[in-house]
Scaffold this active site. Structure first.
Site, PDB file in Angstrom:
ATOM      1  CD1 TRP A 130      -2.191  -2.250   1.561  1.00  0.00           C
ATOM      2  CD2 TRP A 130      -3.029  -1.062  -0.141  1.00  0.00           C
ATOM      3  NE1 TRP A 130      -3.213  -2.976   1.001  1.00  0.00           N
ATOM      4  CE2 TRP A 130      -3.750  -2.278  -0.035  1.00  0.00           C
ATOM      5  CE3 TRP A 130      -3.375  -0.164  -1.151  1.00  0.00           C
ATOM      6  CZ2 TRP A 130      -4.795  -2.607  -0.901  1.00  0.00           C
ATOM      7  CZ3 TRP A 130      -4.419  -0.492  -2.010  1.00  0.00           C
ATOM      8  CH2 TRP A 130      -5.113  -1.699  -1.878  1.00  0.00           C
ATOM      9  CG  ASP A 134      -3.055   3.919   4.111  1.00  0.00           C
ATOM     10  OD1 ASP A 134      -4.106   3.764   4.769  1.00  0.00           O
ATOM     11  OD2 ASP A 134      -2.789   3.242   3.090  1.00  0.00           O
ATOM     12  CE  LYS A 189      -8.460  -2.133   4.729  1.00  0.00           C
ATOM     13  NZ  LYS A 189      -8.592  -3.322   3.973  1.00  0.00           N
TER      14      LYS A 189
HETATM   15  N1  PMP Z   1      -4.307   1.287   2.347  1.00  0.00           N
HETATM   16  C1  PMP Z   1      -4.363   0.150   3.051  1.00  0.00           C
HETATM   17  C2  PMP Z   1      -3.398  -0.056   4.181  1.00  0.00           C
HETATM   18  C3  PMP Z   1      -5.328  -0.817   2.744  1.00  0.00           C
HETATM   19  O1  PMP Z   1      -5.393  -1.947   3.436  1.00  0.00           O
HETATM   20  C4  PMP Z   1      -6.225  -0.574   1.682  1.00  0.00           C
HETATM   21  C5  PMP Z   1      -7.324  -1.547   1.307  1.00  0.00           C
HETATM   22  N2  PMP Z   1      -7.109  -2.853   1.524  1.00  0.00           N
HETATM   23  C6  PMP Z   1      -6.095   0.609   0.954  1.00  0.00           C
HETATM   24  C7  PMP Z   1      -5.144   1.517   1.321  1.00  0.00           C
HETATM   25  C8  PMP Z   1      -7.008   0.918  -0.199  1.00  0.00           C
HETATM   26  O2  PMP Z   1      -8.239   1.216   0.313  1.00  0.00           O
HETATM   27  P1  PMP Z   1      -9.524   1.443  -0.571  1.00  0.00           P
HETATM   28  O3  PMP Z   1      -9.862   0.127  -1.160  1.00  0.00           O
HETATM   29  O4  PMP Z   1     -10.506   1.932   0.449  1.00  0.00           O
HETATM   30  O5  PMP Z   1      -9.190   2.460  -1.589  1.00  0.00           O
END
Ligand code: PMP
Length: 365
Positions: A104, A175, A199
């Site tokens: 991420w 994030d 989550k």
């Molecule tokens: N950052 C992290 C740490 C994530 O776990 C996720 C989704 N699994 C995201 C960003 C992306 O999130 P979204 O699908 O809400 O755009």
């Protein structure tokens, strides 16, 4: 609730049963309004109460003072990768610093590159994203636009145990998607934090952003209104129609954290207990199970591990599914297994998984 399985999904993820029951009521009728939460205007007094309570509960849980805005936005954490950079990096020199501890963080980098220059101040890629940097490995640029990190890498199961240190005046951007509300934080160390709700905080569809208001002075003119933090702050997340139902469920989850759990300190110790059970089973397996993350950086939310072979991994997943333990397959980029044990996963679910880890190992060694 009947027929519930143990859902170890990385997100959208399991929610507290109490929240599901309350959401069912709200879908029928929102507290005396005669209308469903799904039908109600976002400008109605009843919804104003919902969004105000959601914000107040989050502020109380996380200790967020009024010098920060709390926003409820759409586009997921993924859009925040761009929005942070549009608002705080575009047109600035020097650029922003990024610490990359997993997939991420790497995605955040590739989006931010469209907006300005970046420095990767540390990356765990060469080591297969197994840990966060040690304090002496981090050299943040003194006047960086900001430093971005991912407090918990959902795919690799790598988590910071505390916030990185930053030079005075360099905003910390986090994030926090997959460990938001899982433990207390020191809010004043952050410039911006964002988290997709799906989550720990609610259903998919809303992203919570907390942002130090003074950073709004840095936002360049000319951004699309929806992507300008100033618009969202000024209109209290009601510039356009917000994801009303998702915000309602975030409110219910926050209430549950306050009334039933007793706050984030207690939540953190329950999460530590759950994660401890699984890591003990891994560490005590004589090498049958191998954790992905270095023990210093192990996630309390996403426990990632391997079995001796892919064939055994498949067999384990089949047996787990027969016993009502679902969504344990690791992300395709890492392989192996991943147990996501967010706030709403009860201790009993983790115990059931731990027992299976032990019996499966005994039968296959
Ligand atoms: N950052 C992290 C740490 C994530 O776990 C996720 C989704 N699994 C995201 C960003 C992306 O999130 P979204 O699908 O809400 O755009």
């Amino acid at each position: 609730m009947s027929d519930r399985v143990w859902n170890f999904s990385a997100g959208p993820a399991t929610l507290p049963e109490r929240v599901l029951a309350e959401a069912r009521e709200g879908i029928h009728e929102l507290s005396g309004s005669g209308m469903s939460i799904l039908e109600i205007s976002h400008r109605s007094p009843a919804f104003q109460d919902v969004i105000a309570e959601a914000e107040a509960e989050l502020r109380a849980l996380l200790g967020i003072p009024d010098s920060y805005a709390v926003l409820f936005l759409q586009g997921g954490a993924s859009l925040q990768f761009s929005m942070v950079a549009m608002n705080l990096l575009r047109g600035r020199t020097p650029g922003a610093d990024y610490v990359v501890t997993g997939s991420w963080g790497a995605k955040a980098v590739s989006e931010a590159r469209h907006e300005g220059s970046l420095r990767i101040v540390w990356s765990g890629e060469d080591e297969g994203f197994t840990r966060v940097p040690r304090p002496n490995e981090l050299r943040i640029t003194d006047d960086a636009a900001y430093v971005h990190f991912t407090s918990n890498e959902t795919i690799q199961g790598v988590q910071w145990q505390s916030e990185p240190d930053t030079p005075d005046g360099v905003p910390l951007v986090c994030d926090m998607s997959s460990d938001f509300l899982s433990r207390p934080i020191e809010i004043d160390r952050y410039g911006v934090l964002f988290a997709g709700a799906q989550k720990n905080a609610g259903p998919a569809g809303v992203t919570v952003v907390a942002l130090r208001r003074e950073l709004l002075d840095r936002v360049p003119d000319g951004l699309p209104s929806m992507l300008d933090y100033r618009t969202q702050e000024k209109s209290k997340s009601l510039y356009n129609t917000p994801p009303t139902f998702a915000i309602y469920v975030v409110m219910l989850v926050a209430r549950w954290l306050r009334d039933e759990i007793g706050g984030l300190g207690e939540m953190a110790s329950r999460n530590a207990e759950k994660a401890g059970l699984l890591y003990d089973a891994i560490d005590g397996s004589g090498g049958f199970y191998r954790g992905h993350a270095d023990p210093s950086s192990r996630s309390r939310m996403n426990v990632t591990f391997r079995l001796p072979s892919e064939d055994l991994e498949r067999r384990f997943l089949d047996i787990a599914a027969e016993r009502g333990l679902l969504e344990l397959k690791g992300h395709r980029s890492v392989g192996g297994l991943r147990a996501s044990i967010y706030n709403a996963m009860p201790l009993e679910g983790v115990r059931t998984l731990t027992e299976l880890l032990e019996t499966f190992r005994a039968e296959h060694t």
